[in-house]
Motif scaffolding. Structure first.
Motif, PDB file in Angstrom:
ATOM      1  N   LYS A 226       0.821  -1.212   0.000  1.00  0.00           N
ATOM      2  CA  LYS A 226       0.000   0.000   0.000  1.00  0.00           C
ATOM      3  C   LYS A 226       0.851   1.257   0.000  1.00  0.00           C
ATOM      4  N   ASN A 227       1.936   1.252   0.765  1.00  0.00           N
ATOM      5  CA  ASN A 227       2.687   2.484   0.993  1.00  0.00           C
ATOM      6  C   ASN A 227       3.846   2.713   0.026  1.00  0.00           C
ATOM      7  N   LEU A 228       4.501   1.656  -0.437  1.00  0.00           N
ATOM      8  CA  LEU A 228       5.672   1.866  -1.286  1.00  0.00           C
ATOM      9  C   LEU A 228       5.335   2.574  -2.600  1.00  0.00           C
ATOM     10  N   PRO A 229       4.277   2.178  -3.332  1.00  0.00           N
ATOM     11  CA  PRO A 229       3.978   2.903  -4.582  1.00  0.00           C
ATOM     12  C   PRO A 229       3.675   4.376  -4.366  1.00  0.00           C
ATOM     13  N   LEU A 230       3.192   4.729  -3.189  1.00  0.00           N
ATOM     14  CA  LEU A 230       2.868   6.127  -2.919  1.00  0.00           C
ATOM     15  C   LEU A 230       4.105   7.008  -2.797  1.00  0.00           C
ATOM     16  N   LEU A 231       5.270   6.410  -2.632  1.00  0.00           N
ATOM     17  CA  LEU A 231       6.484   7.225  -2.539  1.00  0.00           C
ATOM     18  C   LEU A 231       6.836   7.826  -3.899  1.00  0.00           C
ATOM     19  N   ARG A 232       6.820   6.985  -4.972  1.00  0.00           N
ATOM     20  CA  ARG A 232       7.282   7.494  -6.263  1.00  0.00           C
ATOM     21  C   ARG A 232       6.621   6.825  -7.463  1.00  0.00           C
ATOM     22  N   ALA A 233       6.159   5.588  -7.336  1.00  0.00           N
ATOM     23  CA  ALA A 233       5.749   4.822  -8.509  1.00  0.00           C
ATOM     24  C   ALA A 233       4.346   5.151  -8.997  1.00  0.00           C
ATOM     25  N   ALA A 234       3.434   5.433  -8.114  1.00  0.00           N
ATOM     26  CA  ALA A 234       2.043   5.670  -8.515  1.00  0.00           C
ATOM     27  C   ALA A 234       1.882   7.042  -9.172  1.00  0.00           C
ATOM     28  N   ARG A 235       0.850   7.186  -9.986  1.00  0.00           N
ATOM     29  CA  ARG A 235       0.607   8.482 -10.630  1.00  0.00           C
ATOM     30  C   ARG A 235       0.376   9.585  -9.600  1.00  0.00           C
ATOM     31  N   SER A 236      -0.264   9.233  -8.509  1.00  0.00           N
ATOM     32  CA  SER A 236      -0.535  10.225  -7.471  1.00  0.00           C
ATOM     33  C   SER A 236       0.478  10.159  -6.332  1.00  0.00           C
TER      34      SER A 236
END
Length: 286
Positions: A152-162
């Motif tokens: 849940k948290n790792l993509p929110l650092l840099r990978a996700a669009r948002s």
């Protein structure tokens, strides 16, 4: 003093347990630590009785609802700050269900209430309810929960669009330093949530997180504390220095997750609940 106040709180209607928590029961107590008392009941006890317990204190504040429902005052004899927080027993039972049974992650601070229950010292527990709750909390870290927090948290650092990095880039471009600061704080909340999960450590709350990582988390990026300080030091200026510091911090976290071979499939554990990345009142070091 805590025992004396706890005994008074236990006389209030519907109270199931009074628990000492916060910094005083953790490894990093300091002279400025409050006396944090958690009162568990089906609903907050009436204000009139609570006001009597605080009588004689200084700077008394009853029934504040800024965070958790609570009462605060300064003990006249010792000068210590007293912080009483009222929690519904069903709510804390549900929080343990969320992490220990359902393995649902949050955006930052996923397991802070679990850690708060583990650390709490019951002062008053006539039925044994809190003792049972602590025994339930004294279990190994569930691997599906660990995976869910990272996923849940790792993509929110840099990978996700948002992702937070993208939001920070936009905030810098519009010269919006308040937004930069807000998004950096959210990014760090997710970073620490990941790191405590990787080390199978319930999240200790928002205070002294770098020191807690260094004391309890052997699995961490090299130079982690310095990387966090570099991000914080560059935040007020924004710009390329901040982005370079953020990229270094995120790269270290991504490499660590890869080394630990944690699944990034959000369905490999259990579904994660979306929450606001704002910590509990420090378990308050919740």
């Amino acid at each position: 003093m805590a025992d004396r106040i706890g005994a008074g709180l236990a006389t209030l209607p519907g109270v199931r347990a009074v628990v000492l928590g916060g910094s005083l029961v953790g490894p990093m107590v300091d002279p400025g630590s409050d006396v944090d008392l958690y009162v568990y009941a089906d609903k907050p006890p009436p204000v009139a009785g609570r006001r009597l317990i605080a009588a004689g204190g200084r700077d008394v504040e009853i029934d504040n609802r800024f965070w958790e429902t609570g009462d605060e005052w300064e003990d006249d004899a010792s000068g210590l700050a007293i912080d009483v927080m009222y929690r519904e027993s069903a709510w804390v039972e549900g929080e343990l269900d969320r992490v220990l049974d359902e393995h649902r992650a949050a955006v930052g601070y996923s397991t802070a209430i679990w850690a708060n229950v583990q650390a709490g010292i019951p002062l008053i527990d006539p039925s044994g309810w809190y003792g049972d709750l602590r025994r339930r909390a004294s279990v190994p870290y569930p691997e599906p929960l660990r995976q869910a927090i990272v996923a849940k948290n790792l993509p929110l650092l840099r990978a996700a669009r948002s992702a937070y990095r993208a939001q920070i880039v936009k905030a810098i471009a519009r010269d919006d330093l308040v937004s930069v600061n807000h998004r950096v704080a959210a990014l760090l909340a997710s970073v620490f949530d990941i790191l405590f999960a990787l080390n199978r450590q319930p999240h200790p709350g928002e205070k002294r997180q770098v020191a807690m990582v260094e004391a309890t988390c052997p699995v961490r990026p090299a130079g982690f504390g310095g990387d966090v300080l570099a991000v914080l030091g560059a935040t007020s200026g924004g710009g390329s220095d901040l982005l370079r510091a953020i990229d270094r911090l995120i790269t270290g976290m991504e490499s660590l997750v890869a080394d630990e071979a944690v699944s990034m499939d959000p369905d490999s554990g259990s579904r994660a609940r979306q929450t606001v990345p704002a910590g509990p009142r420090d378990g308050d070091d919740a």
